[in-house]
Write a protein that holds these residues in place. Structure first.
Motif, mmCIF file in Angstrom:
data_model
loop_
_atom_site.group_PDB
_atom_site.id
_atom_site.type_symbol
_atom_site.label_atom_id
_atom_site.label_comp_id
_atom_site.label_asym_id
_atom_site.label_seq_id
_atom_site.Cartn_x
_atom_site.Cartn_y
_atom_site.Cartn_z
ATOM 1 N N PHE A 1 20.667 -24.867 0.274
ATOM 2 C CA PHE A 1 20.749 -25.613 1.516
ATOM 3 C C PHE A 1 20.225 -27.015 1.295
ATOM 4 C CE2 PHE A 1 16.228 -25.208 2.284
ATOM 5 C CZ PHE A 1 15.889 -23.945 1.812
ATOM 6 N N TYR B 1 16.310 -28.440 8.087
ATOM 7 C CA TYR B 1 15.129 -28.709 8.925
ATOM 8 C C TYR B 1 15.438 -28.414 10.386
ATOM 9 C CZ TYR B 1 11.188 -31.140 11.056
ATOM 10 O OH TYR B 1 10.059 -31.440 11.794
ATOM 11 N N ASN C 1 16.632 -5.590 7.201
ATOM 12 C CA ASN C 1 17.375 -6.844 7.110
ATOM 13 C C ASN C 1 17.856 -7.082 5.683
ATOM 14 O OD1 ASN C 1 18.393 -9.283 8.036
ATOM 15 N ND2 ASN C 1 16.530 -9.751 9.186
ATOM 16 N N ILE C 2 18.667 -6.170 5.204
ATOM 17 C CA ILE C 2 19.089 -6.199 3.802
ATOM 18 C C ILE C 2 19.886 -7.466 3.488
ATOM 19 C CG2 ILE C 2 20.349 -4.960 1.986
ATOM 20 C CD1 ILE C 2 18.100 -3.272 2.856
ATOM 21 N N TRP D 1 26.031 -5.290 5.477
ATOM 22 C CA TRP D 1 24.635 -5.450 5.909
ATOM 23 C C TRP D 1 24.611 -6.416 7.080
ATOM 24 C CZ3 TRP D 1 22.615 -1.591 3.634
ATOM 25 C CH2 TRP D 1 22.863 -1.282 2.300
ATOM 26 N N GLY D 2 24.084 -5.944 8.216
ATOM 27 C CA GLY D 2 24.072 -6.759 9.426
ATOM 28 C C GLY D 2 25.319 -6.501 10.248
ATOM 29 N N GLY E 1 20.476 -15.349 -1.545
ATOM 30 C CA GLY E 1 19.422 -15.874 -2.417
ATOM 31 C C GLY E 1 19.138 -14.995 -3.612
ATOM 32 N N ARG F 1 19.229 -10.342 4.167
ATOM 33 C CA ARG F 1 18.301 -11.390 3.731
ATOM 34 C C ARG F 1 17.900 -11.200 2.266
ATOM 35 N NH1 ARG F 1 16.268 -14.851 7.823
ATOM 36 N NH2 ARG F 1 14.765 -15.587 6.278
ATOM 37 N N LEU F 2 18.008 -10.001 1.758
ATOM 38 C CA LEU F 2 17.754 -9.806 0.319
ATOM 39 C C LEU F 2 18.936 -10.309 -0.500
ATOM 40 C CD1 LEU F 2 16.199 -6.211 0.064
ATOM 41 C CD2 LEU F 2 15.006 -8.407 0.051
ATOM 42 N N PHE G 1 18.760 -26.968 11.477
ATOM 43 C CA PHE G 1 19.686 -25.858 11.694
ATOM 44 C C PHE G 1 19.293 -24.592 10.948
ATOM 45 C CE2 PHE G 1 22.718 -28.024 14.238
ATOM 46 C CZ PHE G 1 22.655 -29.366 13.858
ATOM 47 N N MET G 2 18.205 -24.621 10.236
ATOM 48 C CA MET G 2 17.695 -23.494 9.461
ATOM 49 C C MET G 2 18.474 -23.305 8.161
ATOM 50 S SD MET G 2 16.599 -20.788 12.448
ATOM 51 C CE MET G 2 18.146 -20.674 13.300
ATOM 52 N N ARG H 1 20.362 -18.752 4.496
ATOM 53 C CA ARG H 1 20.004 -17.361 4.765
ATOM 54 C C ARG H 1 19.781 -17.125 6.257
ATOM 55 N NH1 ARG H 1 15.257 -16.571 1.479
ATOM 56 N NH2 ARG H 1 16.451 -15.599 -0.184
ATOM 57 N N ASP H 2 19.153 -18.078 6.914
ATOM 58 C CA ASP H 2 18.838 -17.908 8.327
ATOM 59 C C ASP H 2 20.079 -17.880 9.203
ATOM 60 O OD1 ASP H 2 15.861 -19.960 8.071
ATOM 61 O OD2 ASP H 2 16.026 -17.771 8.134
ATOM 62 N N ILE I 1 23.638 -12.446 16.489
ATOM 63 C CA ILE I 1 22.516 -13.341 16.204
ATOM 64 C C ILE I 1 21.207 -12.562 16.268
ATOM 65 C CG2 ILE I 1 21.194 -15.320 17.068
ATOM 66 C CD1 ILE I 1 23.812 -16.543 18.039
ATOM 67 N N ARG J 1 26.596 -18.228 11.720
ATOM 68 C CA ARG J 1 26.670 -19.091 12.899
ATOM 69 C C ARG J 1 27.426 -20.359 12.500
ATOM 70 N NH1 ARG J 1 21.001 -19.324 16.066
ATOM 71 N NH2 ARG J 1 22.411 -20.275 17.553
#
Lengths: 398, 469
Positions: free
Chosen positions: A142, A147, A183-184, A171-172, A190, A186-187, A149-150, A153-154, A176, A204
């Motif tokens: 990113f 800063y 929260n796989i 996963w997921g 990255g 997120r693993l 918009f996150m 991963r977010d 939102i 999003r």
């Protein structure tokens, strides 16, 4: 472990052009794969992974191959998995403000398609000019817009992937807000391809604001003053600061007015501003022209302390995130890197070696993570007990 | 289950006599949580005051294979804080210090027992020291923020009205200090925006206390803007309100908060002491915040008002000052509690649906209400699709509680059917674990269980939650 057996098993179930001879473009850190698998679709991908895994082969997935330099020297590399034609999907839902993007869709194509619909993917990662969705999301890359918009991963709401054993998973749920189960996703975001193969993400998206402007300042601003100006993102390239302001006309005018009270600047608007921003944050010049690129991550306020006395040839700073990319044309020795790592670690940060010559990479872990490696290894073993995926490339050599 | 005298004495030696409850009567307080649907009594409750004490307690549990349940304020709405298999409840209530406010690095480090709102309160007190600053706050603001703890927020990945713009709790956590089930203390992340390796902060957040006990957290704090404008709009139909939401978001406006309430919810709130002057004749209302500079926020608010009117709002008001805005928001945040004025008991549903399916979802919820004979009020985080149907029932009537649970079950299945999920922010807990199979295959659930076993190989950490046995 039998490559021949894997190829035999695969070729009976996939199209004729899905298995190729390796060419120089598939070399990773001096290692050439023995074969290239080039699946036509997710189904072929699943079949290939099932057999690769069964035969204990080592695979590195890739799309545009723009970031093959990222990661430790592989401990094994039998198969290059070229995902260049898998799931090239770009499906925005304008009402829900989400988008579904396939692994092989290029970020530039996504930007173009969404822009026609007055939408955008609000990320500005390095090498965006030549990256695929797969590359960016698998490495959680990113840029300064994070800063506001996150991070990549977010903004990810759902990941569809092929596990190392060939199983297709999700996963997921794409909502939102969703806390059902772990929260796989997120693993995976990255993990740099070390857990499985992401073939689709749902994220999003955002509307394109009424006004976009980028102000260019000669010189740098104090961080607290910069924050107070409330740009949505800030990047400093070799001492020149670029601040991005966007929103309704009155908001942007106000912010630029406040900027003029503290500094002179040249201001770009609209498409020109947007193009300029993505050119800058893509950092092509840095990655193309410098043999070593370090990424320094610190708490924002101490980034300056971390970089004090470091003579880099090319410097890209994202001060509001506390991150900097440093390019070096000259060879760096390990003492320098280790000493920088120690200093940055004392400040609560990390130094990642994004790119370096092979003789450096062979003697150092590029990620620099010292703690919790046991947990990282155990997590890896849940998804990839056979070390099929990107063997040795991730933190701690997992 | 029962704990041996030796174990109790060991726990007393760790936390002290005044920080442990073993008396049967006193333990009753800890047999329930915010769900009020199930009860389960712990064998003992301890109140450690430091990470070191937590670690030593957990070590005792590990060595004796005793279940552990972490508890903040016990406001979980899914049975997450219930000790289903007995054991030790570790209350973090006395670990309630704000450890550091670091404005330079935009972080706040707190103990897990800190009440959510205390973080912003502590930051607000700093304003006078920095007159040129706009001040900071912690943006994850669930409706329970006056009572729920940061540890609880993290374990359930709590949302809040501001999450459309600022994300949910996990998006606002930079680092964690945790105690693993074997008693080891580990730290993940820190003040930095990212760390190399897998996102362990992300996987522990939302894990409902089934992987580790969070004892400290480093949180992202965000700066205020110069101006916040609050708009209240009233509609004659849910469909019109839904249309307005879509059009607002499509227009490129990034509201900070975008909340929906139906007539029953509004009337319940206005019937009680927390009424904020919300319109009781509306079929649906929207409550919206935009922020920015004074001219910027004004402009956005005006555009918002145009969109609302052109979408069918029969009343649109801009709050004349912060006091009026705070009254409206104060009323909204009391929506759940206000149900007590319209019914003796209620179940708080929590599903998420695609925003565009709101009219369909509300119609089907009404049908479920009619089928089971219950009134159902609806509060909806319109920006992100998170729906809270509040099912009103009377537990004194035989069978009503069971029927209310069936009604909730049907609503959640409907949420999944139309493309959503069974829980947006309250967690699966004990209450909904039978439904998780609607979302994930056995293979996927097995992977999740294996991830849990990385942290908790003995299965002592909040057992009986999330996964069906």
């Amino acid at each position: 472990m039998s490559l021949e057996k894997a190829i035999r098993l695969v070729e009976g179930e996939v199209s004729n052009d899905s298995i190729r001879e390796p060419s120089p473009g598939y070399v990773v850190d001096g290692l050439t794969p023995k074969v290239v698998f080039y699946p036509r679709d997710v189904n072929e991908l699943s079949i290939m992974m099932k057999n690769i895994n069964k035969e204990g082969l080592k695979v590195i997935p890739m799309v545009n191959r723009s970031k093959l330099f990222l990661g430790n020297v592989p401990k094994g590399y039998d198969v290059a998995l070229d995902l260049g034609r898998v799931h090239r999907v770009i499906e925005p839902d304008l009402e829900e403000m989400v988008g579904v993007f396939g692994v092989s869709a290029s970020l530039m194509d996504v930007r173009r398609e969404l822009s026609r619909l007055n939408r955008r993917l609000p990320i500005d990662p390095p090498l965006s000019s030549r990256s695929s969705i797969g590359g960016v999301f698998s490495c959680n890359l990113f840029g300064p817009l994070a800063y506001t918009f996150m991070s990549t991963r977010d903004i990810t709401l759902r990941v569809r992937a092929v596990m190392p054993d060939g199983t297709i998973v999700r996963w997921g749920t794409g909502m939102i807000k969703d806390v059902a189960g772990y929260n796989i996703k997120r693993l995976f975001i990255g993990s740099c391809g070390s857990l499985g193969i992401i073939y689709e993400v749902m994220t999003r998206i955002a509307a394109i604001p009424e006004v976009i402007s980028v102000a260019r300042l000669n010189g740098e601003l104090d961080l607290l003053i910069m924050r107070r100006l409330k740009p949505v993102g800030a990047v400093v390239i070799n001492g020149t600061t670029y601040l991005r302001f966007e929103g309704v006309k009155e908001e942007v005018e106000y912010r630029l007015g406040k900027l003029s009270e503290v500094s002179r600047s040249d201001v770009f608007y609209g498409g020109e501003a947007d193009d300029l921003w993505y050119r800058l944050t893509s950092m092509d010049e840095l990655f193309d022209n410098y043999t070593t690129v370090l990424k320094v991550i610190t708490p924002q306020y101490v980034l300056g302390d971390a970089l004090k006395g470091v003579r880099a040839d090319y410097v890209v700073k994202m001060p509001m995130l506390g991150e900097a990319y440093l390019g070096f044309g000259r060879p760096l020795n390990l003492d320098f890197i280790n000493s920088l790592r120690t200093r940055v670690s004392e400040l609560g940060g990390y130094v990642i070696i994004m790119k370096a010559p092979l003789d450096v990479k062979r003697n150092i872990d590029v990620w620099g993570l010292q703690q919790n490696l046991d947990i990282m290894a155990k997590l890896k073993s849940v998804f990839d007990p056979g070390n099929t995926m990107c063997y040795g490339r991730f933190v701690g050599g997992i | 289950m029962g704990l041996s005298k030796a174990i109790i004495e060991k726990l007393i030696s760790i936390v002290g006599e005044s920080n442990i409850i073993t008396d049967d009567v006193e333990l009753l307080v800890y047999e329930a949580d915010g769900s009020f649907v199930y009860t389960a009594k712990p064998d003992v409750v301890v109140f450690p005051r430091s990470t070191e004490e937590v670690a030593r307690v957990v070590r005792v549990a590990w060595e004796n294979r005793v279940p552990i349940v972490g508890r903040g304020s016990g406001t979980s709405l899914s049975g997450g804080a219930l000790p289903i298999e007995g054991g030790i409840v570790i209350s973090l209530a006395r670990m309630n210090r704000v450890l550091e406010l670091d404005l330079e690095n935009e972080t706040a480090t707190v103990e897990a027992g800190v009440i959510n709102l205390w973080v912003s309160d502590a930051l607000a007190k700093l304003n006078y020291q920095y007159p040129i600053d706009l001040g900071y706050y912690f943006p994850a603001d669930p409706g329970s923020q006056r009572v729920s703890t940061i540890g609880g927020n993290i374990s359930h990945n709590a949302g809040g009205v501001k999450c459309f713009k600022y994300g949910v709790t996990v998006n606002n956590v930079r680092g964690l200090k945790v105690v693993l089930p074997n008693g080891e203390v580990r730290s993940f992340g820190g003040k930095v925006v990212e760390s190399p390796g897998y996102d362990v902060v992300g996987i522990i957040s939302g894990s409902e206390g089934t992987m580790a006990i969070v004892t400290e957290a480093t949180l992202r704090i965000v700066s205020n803007y110069e101006s916040v404008k609050t708009i209240l709009a009233a509609f004659n139909s849910v469909e019109d309100a839904g249309l307005a939401v879509s059009r607002i978001i499509s227009a490129g406006i990034r509201p900070v908060a975008l909340e929906f309430m139906d007539r029953i919810a509004v009337n319940a709130i206005e019937a009680g002491p927390w009424g904020g002057g919300l319109p009781t004749d509306a079929e649906a209302i929207l409550l919206i915040d935009v922020e920015g500079s004074e001219p910027g926020a004004n402009s956005e608010a005006n555009r918002m008002i145009e969109i609302l009117k052109s979408s069918g709002a029969y009343m649109v008001k801009l709050a004349k000052d912060r006091a009026e805005a705070n009254r409206w928001w104060g009323a909204r945040k009391q929506a759940f509690g206000a149900m007590g004025f319209v019914g003796p008991n209620y179940i708080t549903g929590d599903g998420t649906i695609p925003r565009k399916k709101l009219p369909e979802a509300l119609r089907r919820i009404r049908e479920v209400g009619n089928k089971y004979g219950f009134r159902i009020a609806n509060v909806f985080h319109a920006g992100d699709g998170n729906l809270h149907p509040l099912i009103l029932y009377d537990e004194r009537k035989p069978g009503e509680r069971e029927r209310a649970l069936q009604a909730e079950d049907e609503i959640l299945r409907m949420c999944v059917e139309i493309g959503g999920t069974i829980t947006g922010e309250h967690g699966v807990g004990y209450h909904k674990k039978h439904l998780i199979g609607l979302l994930y295959t056995d293979y996927e659930l097995n992977v999740m269980k294996k991830v849990k076993s990385v942290f908790d190989p003995l299965g002592i950490m909040n057992p009986g939650k999330i996964f069906p046995q």
